[in-house]
Scaffold this active site. Structure first.
Site, PDB file in Angstrom:
ATOM      1  N   GLY A   1       0.785  -1.228   0.000  1.00 42.62           N
ATOM      2  CA  GLY A   1       0.000   0.000   0.000  1.00 42.62           C
ATOM      3  C   GLY A   1       0.815   1.276   0.000  1.00 42.62           C
ATOM      4  O   GLY A   1       2.015   1.267  -0.277  1.00 42.62           O
TER       5      GLY A   1
ATOM      6  N   HIS B   1       4.006   1.850  -7.889  1.00 40.68           N
ATOM      7  CA  HIS B   1       2.920   0.867  -7.761  1.00 40.68           C
ATOM      8  C   HIS B   1       1.943   0.976  -8.935  1.00 40.68           C
ATOM      9  O   HIS B   1       1.482  -0.026  -9.461  1.00 40.68           O
ATOM     10  CB  HIS B   1       2.103   1.113  -6.482  1.00 40.68           C
ATOM     11  CG  HIS B   1       2.863   0.920  -5.208  1.00 40.68           C
ATOM     12  ND1 HIS B   1       3.213   1.966  -4.385  1.00 40.68           N
ATOM     13  CD2 HIS B   1       3.331  -0.200  -4.611  1.00 40.68           C
ATOM     14  CE1 HIS B   1       3.847   1.495  -3.333  1.00 40.68           C
ATOM     15  NE2 HIS B   1       3.946   0.195  -3.438  1.00 40.68           N
TER      16      HIS B   1
ATOM     17  N   GLY C   1       8.257  -4.974  -8.712  1.00 41.57           N
ATOM     18  CA  GLY C   1       9.155  -3.904  -9.148  1.00 41.57           C
ATOM     19  C   GLY C   1      10.614  -4.326  -9.059  1.00 41.57           C
ATOM     20  O   GLY C   1      10.999  -5.092  -8.173  1.00 41.57           O
TER      21      GLY C   1
ATOM     22  N   LYS D   1      13.013  -2.415  -8.309  1.00 45.63           N
ATOM     23  CA  LYS D   1      13.729  -1.685  -7.250  1.00 45.63           C
ATOM     24  C   LYS D   1      14.148  -2.650  -6.148  1.00 45.63           C
ATOM     25  O   LYS D   1      15.226  -2.540  -5.588  1.00 45.63           O
ATOM     26  CB  LYS D   1      12.860  -0.565  -6.670  1.00 45.63           C
ATOM     27  CG  LYS D   1      13.689   0.427  -5.880  1.00 45.63           C
ATOM     28  CD  LYS D   1      12.865   1.229  -4.926  1.00 45.63           C
ATOM     29  CE  LYS D   1      12.472   0.338  -3.813  1.00 45.63           C
ATOM     30  NZ  LYS D   1      12.159   0.898  -2.555  1.00 45.63           N
ATOM     31  N   ASP D   2      13.261  -3.624  -5.865  1.00 40.91           N
ATOM     32  CA  ASP D   2      13.591  -4.654  -4.875  1.00 40.91           C
ATOM     33  C   ASP D   2      14.176  -5.852  -5.619  1.00 40.91           C
ATOM     34  O   ASP D   2      13.531  -6.897  -5.747  1.00 40.91           O
ATOM     35  CB  ASP D   2      12.336  -5.041  -4.096  1.00 40.91           C
ATOM     36  CG  ASP D   2      11.783  -3.857  -3.319  1.00 40.91           C
ATOM     37  OD1 ASP D   2      12.434  -3.415  -2.372  1.00 40.91           O
ATOM     38  OD2 ASP D   2      10.711  -3.351  -3.709  1.00 40.91           O
TER      39      ASP D   2
ATOM     40  N   VAL E   1      10.744   3.018 -11.105  1.00 41.04           N
ATOM     41  CA  VAL E   1      10.233   4.337 -11.505  1.00 41.04           C
ATOM     42  C   VAL E   1      10.919   5.373 -10.626  1.00 41.04           C
ATOM     43  O   VAL E   1      11.039   5.183  -9.406  1.00 41.04           O
ATOM     44  CB  VAL E   1       8.695   4.401 -11.351  1.00 41.04           C
ATOM     45  CG1 VAL E   1       8.159   5.758 -11.763  1.00 41.04           C
ATOM     46  CG2 VAL E   1       8.040   3.299 -12.192  1.00 41.04           C
TER      47      VAL E   1
ATOM     48  N   MET F   1      11.385   5.711  -6.611  1.00 41.46           N
ATOM     49  CA  MET F   1      10.163   5.908  -5.825  1.00 41.46           C
ATOM     50  C   MET F   1      10.018   4.796  -4.802  1.00 41.46           C
ATOM     51  O   MET F   1      10.298   3.632  -5.093  1.00 41.46           O
ATOM     52  CB  MET F   1       8.963   5.943  -6.749  1.00 41.46           C
ATOM     53  CG  MET F   1       8.978   7.186  -7.584  1.00 41.46           C
ATOM     54  SD  MET F   1       7.348   7.603  -8.169  1.00 41.46           S
ATOM     55  CE  MET F   1       7.761   9.003  -9.193  1.00 41.46           C
TER      56      MET F   1
ATOM     57  N   SER G   1       7.714   3.979  -0.848  1.00 37.86           N
ATOM     58  CA  SER G   1       6.819   4.490   0.201  1.00 37.86           C
ATOM     59  C   SER G   1       7.642   5.121   1.316  1.00 37.86           C
ATOM     60  O   SER G   1       7.188   6.042   2.000  1.00 37.86           O
ATOM     61  CB  SER G   1       5.977   3.353   0.766  1.00 37.86           C
ATOM     62  OG  SER G   1       5.268   2.727  -0.277  1.00 37.86           O
TER      63      SER G   1
HETATM   64  O1  PAF Z   1       7.507  -5.297  -2.195  1.00 40.86           O
HETATM   65  C1  PAF Z   1       6.606  -5.291  -1.315  1.00 40.86           C
HETATM   66  O2  PAF Z   1       5.842  -4.327  -1.169  1.00 40.86           O
HETATM   67  C2  PAF Z   1       6.465  -6.480  -0.374  1.00 40.86           C
HETATM   68  O3  PAF Z   1       7.692  -6.978  -0.014  1.00 40.86           O
HETATM   69  C3  PAF Z   1       5.551  -7.586  -0.929  1.00 40.86           C
HETATM   70  C4  PAF Z   1       6.118  -8.217  -2.195  1.00 40.86           C
HETATM   71  C5  PAF Z   1       4.171  -7.024  -1.212  1.00 40.86           C
HETATM   72  C6  PAF Z   1       5.404  -8.717   0.095  1.00 40.86           C
HETATM   73  O4  PAF Z   1       4.862  -8.262   1.289  1.00 40.86           O
END
Ligand code: PAF
Length: 282
Positions: free
Chosen positions: A31, A37, A147, A149-150, A176, A184, A186
């Site tokens: 979120g 996102h 994404g 980014k991770d 992004v 970007m 959160s």
């Molecule tokens: O990248 C994320 O926001 C979280 O690690 C995910 C993949 C939703 C798992 O909780």
């Protein structure tokens, strides 16, 4: 857009789509949506006929000293944005349903979870892999979008899907960025105006590494040392790790052989930011 919190209801809806032959794409999120996102949702929209966005701030991937309680949340705004981006269903389960009181099953992806963020955040990828596997079991999507980014998270999930024969196709979307290059996230919402200026140091480090490697530098230590110096020249920035190595195995070598993954985590005061890029030879 349908809003669901009940696991059985989510499963039923997804099954009804599957029975009609509709391809479902899942976008797992925690979120507090930003453009990153929304791009994942747009990509999901273009890939299948039904898009499910899950919104769950997963306690299992936060360490005891991490920011679970103060993780930013704005569900009303998120619901509005998901609807505007053509999402068919937003799934917002309760933590007590995802993790029942007797929960004792965990997924551990060993090798690729070890270094980088895994070293700084013990147990983090076990929490990610477990919740993503659960979401796959509930929604049973044909595809899922994450994404880049991770980057390490993406590798952990790809490895889990391969090793456990999970019938989901994993798609990724490029990072992004803000106009000045900041990826970007959160967590950017934690930054004060002054810290926001410092945060650009991650992207500056990426640019410097790209240039050094394009100019022919192949010694890992030389590049990494320069990146430390650059980042520590910014106010309140402290390197957590800088990784420069193989994008597949996540192993480091003293010689850089492009394509190489540069991945870094930097504390800007108390906020930990990450970024990465794949550096090719030219
Ligand atoms: O990248 C994320 O926001 C979280 O690690 C995910 C993949 C939703 C798992 O909780």
């Amino acid at each position: 857009m349908i809003k669901i919190s009940d696991i059985t209801e989510m499963r039923r809806l997804a099954l009804s789509w599957r029975q009609k032959g509709l391809k479902t794409v899942l976008v797992p999120t925690m979120g507090f949506f930003h453009q990153g996102h929304l791009s994942l949702m747009d990509m999901a929209r273009s890939l299948g006929q039904k898009v499910v966005v899950s919104l769950f701030v997963n306690p299992a991937q936060f360490g005891p000293a991490e920011d679970l309680d103060k993780y930013p949340r704005d569900i009303e705004r998120d619901v509005r944005l998901a609807e505007q981006h053509g999402v068919d269903c937003i799934f917002i389960p309760d933590a007590s349903d995802i993790y029942n009181a007797q929960h004792q099953t965990w997924i551990e992806v060993t090798e690729v979870s070890r270094g980088l963020c895994g070293a700084s955040r013990p147990g983090h990828f076990r929490g990610v892999a477990t919740v993503v596997a659960k979401l796959f079991n509930i929604v049973q999507p044909d595809m899922a979008v994450f994404g880049e980014k991770d980057f390490q998270q993406l590798q952990v999930i790809r490895t889990m899907v391969r090793d456990l024969d999970i019938p989901v196709e994993i798609k990724s979307h490029p990072t992004v960025r803000e106009p000045d290059g900041l990826a970007m996230s959160s967590r950017n919402s934690y930054l004060s105006p002054e810290e926001r200026k410092t945060a650009v140091c991650l992207f500056r480090a990426i640019q410097l590494a790209r240039k050094m490697i394009a100019d022919g530098e192949r010694n890992r230590e030389t590049v990494v040392k320069r990146l430390y110096e650059l980042i520590h020249s910014y106010k309140d920035a402290k390197v957590d790790y800088i990784f420069l190595g193989d994008p597949e195995t996540l192993a480091e070598n003293s010689h850089i052989s492009p394509p190489a993954l540069l991945a870094l985590a930097v504390y800007v005061n108390r906020t930990r930011l990450i970024d990465n890029c794949i550096i090719s030879a030219d």
